[in-house]
Write a protein that holds these residues in place. Sequence first.
Motif, mmCIF file in Angstrom:
data_model
loop_
_atom_site.group_PDB
_atom_site.id
_atom_site.type_symbol
_atom_site.label_atom_id
_atom_site.label_comp_id
_atom_site.label_asym_id
_atom_site.label_seq_id
_atom_site.Cartn_x
_atom_site.Cartn_y
_atom_site.Cartn_z
ATOM 1 N N ILE A 91 0.862 -1.173 0.000
ATOM 2 C CA ILE A 91 0.000 0.000 0.000
ATOM 3 C C ILE A 91 0.909 1.236 0.000
ATOM 4 O O ILE A 91 1.732 1.414 0.900
ATOM 5 C CB ILE A 91 -0.927 -0.013 1.222
ATOM 6 C CG1 ILE A 91 -1.890 -1.201 1.113
ATOM 7 C CG2 ILE A 91 -1.680 1.309 1.356
ATOM 8 C CD1 ILE A 91 -2.814 -1.361 2.297
ATOM 9 N N ARG A 92 0.770 2.073 -1.049
ATOM 10 C CA ARG A 92 1.575 3.297 -1.120
ATOM 11 C C ARG A 92 0.901 4.413 -0.323
ATOM 12 O O ARG A 92 1.550 5.159 0.401
ATOM 13 C CB ARG A 92 1.768 3.721 -2.583
ATOM 14 C CG ARG A 92 2.733 4.881 -2.754
ATOM 15 C CD ARG A 92 2.627 5.554 -4.127
ATOM 16 N NE ARG A 92 2.441 4.575 -5.190
ATOM 17 C CZ ARG A 92 1.686 4.773 -6.260
ATOM 18 N NH1 ARG A 92 1.035 5.910 -6.428
ATOM 19 N NH2 ARG A 92 1.546 3.838 -7.167
ATOM 20 N N SER A 93 -0.420 4.521 -0.465
ATOM 21 C CA SER A 93 -1.129 5.550 0.289
ATOM 22 C C SER A 93 -2.530 5.061 0.627
ATOM 23 O O SER A 93 -3.108 4.251 -0.097
ATOM 24 C CB SER A 93 -1.212 6.838 -0.528
ATOM 25 O OG SER A 93 -2.078 6.661 -1.624
ATOM 26 N N PHE A 94 -3.044 5.547 1.715
ATOM 27 C CA PHE A 94 -4.345 5.108 2.223
ATOM 28 C C PHE A 94 -5.068 6.338 2.737
ATOM 29 O O PHE A 94 -4.612 6.993 3.668
ATOM 30 C CB PHE A 94 -4.124 4.093 3.360
ATOM 31 C CG PHE A 94 -5.402 3.544 3.939
ATOM 32 C CD1 PHE A 94 -5.958 2.368 3.462
ATOM 33 C CD2 PHE A 94 -6.057 4.213 4.984
ATOM 34 C CE1 PHE A 94 -7.136 1.863 4.009
ATOM 35 C CE2 PHE A 94 -7.233 3.706 5.517
ATOM 36 C CZ PHE A 94 -7.770 2.527 5.034
ATOM 37 N N ASP A 95 -6.170 6.722 2.094
ATOM 38 C CA ASP A 95 -6.869 7.950 2.460
ATOM 39 C C ASP A 95 -8.344 7.638 2.716
ATOM 40 O O ASP A 95 -9.098 7.323 1.794
ATOM 41 C CB ASP A 95 -6.726 8.977 1.326
ATOM 42 C CG ASP A 95 -7.386 10.309 1.671
ATOM 43 O OD1 ASP A 95 -8.018 10.407 2.757
ATOM 44 O OD2 ASP A 95 -7.286 11.240 0.853
ATOM 45 N N GLY A 110 -7.979 0.569 9.403
ATOM 46 C CA GLY A 110 -7.157 0.166 8.266
ATOM 47 C C GLY A 110 -5.795 -0.279 8.766
ATOM 48 O O GLY A 110 -5.657 -0.683 9.930
ATOM 49 N N PRO A 111 -4.788 -0.202 7.892
ATOM 50 C CA PRO A 111 -3.444 -0.664 8.263
ATOM 51 C C PRO A 111 -2.976 -0.052 9.580
ATOM 52 O O PRO A 111 -3.064 1.155 9.771
ATOM 53 C CB PRO A 111 -2.584 -0.196 7.092
ATOM 54 C CG PRO A 111 -3.536 -0.158 5.929
ATOM 55 C CD PRO A 111 -4.852 0.263 6.499
ATOM 56 N N GLY A 112 -2.536 -0.888 10.492
ATOM 57 C CA GLY A 112 -1.978 -0.413 11.753
ATOM 58 C C GLY A 112 -2.996 -0.170 12.847
ATOM 59 O O GLY A 112 -2.627 0.151 13.976
ATOM 60 N N LEU A 120 -4.681 -8.388 11.153
ATOM 61 C CA LEU A 120 -5.526 -7.639 10.229
ATOM 62 C C LEU A 120 -4.762 -6.495 9.592
ATOM 63 O O LEU A 120 -3.975 -5.818 10.273
ATOM 64 C CB LEU A 120 -6.737 -7.046 10.963
ATOM 65 C CG LEU A 120 -7.866 -7.983 11.347
ATOM 66 C CD1 LEU A 120 -8.898 -7.231 12.184
ATOM 67 C CD2 LEU A 120 -8.521 -8.586 10.122
ATOM 68 N N PHE A 121 -4.996 -6.262 8.330
ATOM 69 C CA PHE A 121 -4.658 -5.015 7.661
ATOM 70 C C PHE A 121 -3.161 -4.720 7.601
ATOM 71 O O PHE A 121 -2.668 -3.745 8.165
ATOM 72 C CB PHE A 121 -5.387 -3.841 8.327
ATOM 73 C CG PHE A 121 -6.854 -4.066 8.487
ATOM 74 C CD1 PHE A 121 -7.588 -4.718 7.512
ATOM 75 C CD2 PHE A 121 -7.512 -3.627 9.629
ATOM 76 C CE1 PHE A 121 -8.953 -4.923 7.668
ATOM 77 C CE2 PHE A 121 -8.871 -3.819 9.790
ATOM 78 C CZ PHE A 121 -9.586 -4.467 8.818
ATOM 79 N N SER A 122 -2.449 -5.558 6.916
ATOM 80 C CA SER A 122 -1.030 -5.304 6.685
ATOM 81 C C SER A 122 -0.866 -4.315 5.537
ATOM 82 O O SER A 122 -1.727 -4.213 4.662
ATOM 83 C CB SER A 122 -0.333 -6.625 6.347
ATOM 84 O OG SER A 122 0.959 -6.358 5.868
ATOM 85 N N ASN A 123 0.245 -3.615 5.532
ATOM 86 C CA ASN A 123 0.594 -2.775 4.385
ATOM 87 C C ASN A 123 1.082 -3.615 3.209
ATOM 88 O O ASN A 123 1.179 -3.119 2.096
ATOM 89 C CB ASN A 123 1.668 -1.755 4.772
ATOM 90 C CG ASN A 123 1.032 -0.484 5.316
ATOM 91 O OD1 ASN A 123 0.138 0.068 4.696
ATOM 92 N ND2 ASN A 123 1.482 -0.058 6.486
ATOM 93 N N VAL A 132 -8.164 -5.094 3.609
ATOM 94 C CA VAL A 132 -7.303 -3.911 3.699
ATOM 95 C C VAL A 132 -7.829 -2.937 4.747
ATOM 96 O O VAL A 132 -7.065 -2.244 5.419
ATOM 97 C CB VAL A 132 -7.229 -3.221 2.314
ATOM 98 C CG1 VAL A 132 -6.609 -1.841 2.409
ATOM 99 C CG2 VAL A 132 -6.442 -4.088 1.344
ATOM 100 N N ALA A 133 -9.143 -2.876 4.883
ATOM 101 C CA ALA A 133 -9.756 -1.956 5.841
ATOM 102 C C ALA A 133 -11.174 -2.424 6.104
ATOM 103 O O ALA A 133 -11.712 -3.266 5.366
ATOM 104 C CB ALA A 133 -9.770 -0.532 5.283
ATOM 105 N N ALA A 134 -11.777 -1.876 7.170
ATOM 106 C CA ALA A 134 -13.180 -2.190 7.459
ATOM 107 C C ALA A 134 -13.852 -0.955 8.035
ATOM 108 O O ALA A 134 -13.225 -0.145 8.712
ATOM 109 C CB ALA A 134 -13.288 -3.359 8.430
ATOM 110 N N VAL A 135 -15.133 -0.832 7.712
ATOM 111 C CA VAL A 135 -15.936 0.295 8.181
ATOM 112 C C VAL A 135 -17.121 -0.272 8.929
ATOM 113 O O VAL A 135 -17.653 -1.316 8.548
ATOM 114 C CB VAL A 135 -16.451 1.119 6.977
ATOM 115 C CG1 VAL A 135 -17.460 2.178 7.436
ATOM 116 C CG2 VAL A 135 -15.308 1.761 6.232
#
Lengths: 772, 156
Positions: A91-95, A110-112, A120-123, A132-135
């Motif tokens: 993952i280069r960027s996560f917004d 998300g990551p971290g 969960l959610f490694s880069n 990658v993420a969860a809402v």
Amino acid sequence: MPRKPKGPSKSRFVSTVVEIEGRSETRIVELPAFDPAPWTTDSALSIVGASIPRMDAAEKVTGRARYTADITRPGMLFAAILRAPIARGKIRSFDATIAKKLPGVFDLIGPGDAPTKTRLFSNSIAYAGQPVAAVCASSEAAAVRAIHAIVVEYDADPFAVTFESATAPNAPKVRSSGNLYPNAPFIVTRGDVTAGLAAADIVIERVYHTPVALHTALEPHGAAAEWEGDRLTVWESTQGIFRVRADVARALDLPLSNVRVIKDYMGGGFGAKNGAGAHTFIAAVLAKRTGRAVRCINDREGEQIDSGNRPATTQRVTIGAKKNGTLTAIRMIADVPLGISGWEGGPAQIYHELYACKNVHTEETFAFVNASGMQAFRGPGYVEGAFGLESAMNELARKLHLDPLSLRKKNFTKRDPRKDRSYSGNQLPECYEHGARIFGWPKPNTTTRPLAATRMRRGSGLAAQIWPTGGGPPSYAQVRINQDATVDVLVGTQDLGTGSRTILAQIAAESLGAQLKTVRSIIGDTQSLPYTGNSWGSMTTASVGPAVRMAAIDAQHQLFDAAASMLNTTPDTLEARDSRIVVRDTDRSLTFAEVTAALGNVVLVGKGSRGPNPENAAINTFGVQFAEVEVDLDTGIVRVLRIVAVHDAGRIINPLLAASQMEGGILQGLGYALFEERILDPRLGIVMNPTMHDYKIPTMMDVPTIEVSFIAGSDANANHTGARGIAEPAIIPTAPAIAAAVADAIGIEVLEIPLTPWRVLSAIAAIAAAKG
Amino acid sequence: MHLTVNGRVHELRPASAETLLESLRDSLALTGTKLVCDRGECGACTVLLDGEIVYACLTLSAACEGATVTTIEGIAEPDTLAPLQRAFIAHDAAQCGFCTPGQIVAAHALLAANPRPTDADIREAMSGNLCRCGTYPKIHTAIRAVANGEFRTDAP
């Protein structure tokens, strides 16, 4: 009464071996306080062995049955998962700025953001479909909208999604520890295969391919989580509530007792639901962060892509035999691409187990590839292996001009050849005889049915099966006689749709002498119910049934103690039937209700546990299936007309439910033989058919005539109920039996399943080409 | 908007993209109808809309103003289970049970339209309802039995 005094014992805890889906585990077991006398073939049983409709059927036919996705809690939020679209990279960027501001959104991780042990959610992305993420949001629709508003940029790296690319020199590193599991092939050898092949009159060499198959349970993986302080309740669609509890406690650093896992109804598992998954941890973490209950259910695409699969295999099979069919050597070299994770559930074991052969050598190489990890899938390894071994056996029969059934009888083994031990029971020869009679082997007794068209060809085939079904400890149960004389079976097991609720109630009613309608099974709650293991490996009946029987006998003993004084007799003069206690050879009796009424609020609780397995005995279910097919030579379409299945599973607790399981396994085997195949594009690294339209499972249109029967009897050497398992044996021989029938119809073997029209037509074209 | 579900009138304010399945499950707590594929491939969300079978996952609630819906919860008769439900129980036509509501609603629609179906009619009518447990033979048997007049409420 078969009750021994509970005096001090020198060895209350002993070790025993339990075989789970081909793996052997040594376990500590507490010796039961007493050993019930086994139910033998001659035992007169009335409730056990009866075809009783499943006891939770009314809930299922009315829509009242509550599944995990039906769980609601006050203020509950709904989670959705964002998955990676690339097979490997970073993952280069996560917004998530916009996503967090959308209406209804409560939280986003998300990551971290999740505890490390949840993984969960490694880069780093290792397969397409990786979370990658969860809402979580106030509705599922709002959560899905927010997922689509997360902007992620990826740096894609080279990937390996095939066995060949993962094992090539300079292959991309699928896992940092290396692409092979566990760095060397699994090799198992007995005898001398080279010498065995040298001694052979004929040698068959074949390369078989089997596809990646997807479980495709109708209910996807899912969980709901709710915290009260530092205590967590998880509702999960699972085959193992106690294993989910252990997984969650470990990942979230909680004491085991702070995690309660509940599973009431579930919509199928087939091996893929044996522990906690990303959805579980996402629900638990988001619930902790928001202070609300959170439900997280896989959507269908997520389920098809990332909830487990049966891995593909390439099997290079060499079989040597004498002219009379006696096997002299079996060799099988397999390549198995596991996905990003997995275990050694490869095709080799059945090659060592099904036939008498002094010289057997197998090598399995397991490679990690950039695809979702495998999970056990009904008969893992044996289903794949049976296709290779049984197909090769059928070819051997053809080459030797021997009847394939005679070839199998000739190579029948009376002892477990892998570990040189006796079987607890083995009626495979009876399965062969009985099945041949029903089917009309070798000429099916249905051939008078006219062909649909002149371009049609019919064929028949068969394949055999073995599967370890001993089950084993630890497994505990309680049988409670309530104040109103109803009976609760309390046991922390699961009913996947198998009917375990029903058959455990049958065992309890039979053992206690109660009317079945007064007995109910209470299952699926780690907080209030005694421990049992996962419902996997066709083990539940053989593992939990004996514990339930013992608990019912213990409860009956207590009931007799109370009744004896009311009847002015001693407990040993009493017997029970239909919820009535009778003084033997008299007309004096009391109903259970009369005894419990006299006892007031005294509640009788019988306790039972599963004792160790017999030492040095192989416990297996055996069987054979015969198939008749019709092949359209113009279109390559295969229709299965008929399957005859005869299996030896020891005592059958409920023939109606057992037949349902058999039919279900056969139909999954039919799908595996004819249509089911996950397509993963080797250039894109993504799954091309993650829907139920494009991943074809059988429909009612595909159902052949299915005739199921069991060899009567009781395997009292296996456990004191005499029952073994049947869930997985059902699917193991189906695909090779169908493939053999197709080969018989078209005159050439198709070496790769599923037998799609294209593969069938290609094989037919090859014959035509050979003829010039 | 108004929607009559299983004989009861409800007032709903569905979002524009809300499906009938979401309205039934989330707003009306009728969770017998199941979400499986979410794209009209499996039949688990089958309900009757003004007497016709539809996939609730592909039906927009906003387009159902004034309609009458029957779900699995509305199949039973006032004092007893419907013949199909009793046939499904007796013939073990539900294993895990997740597809069962859709199967029963689809079978109900078949028998309403065609009370004397052939075996081929049953296979075709039910071919849009997937079952991964492989209960099809038993489902077929149960429908056949009801079509033959067994399990009738007024039967002796």
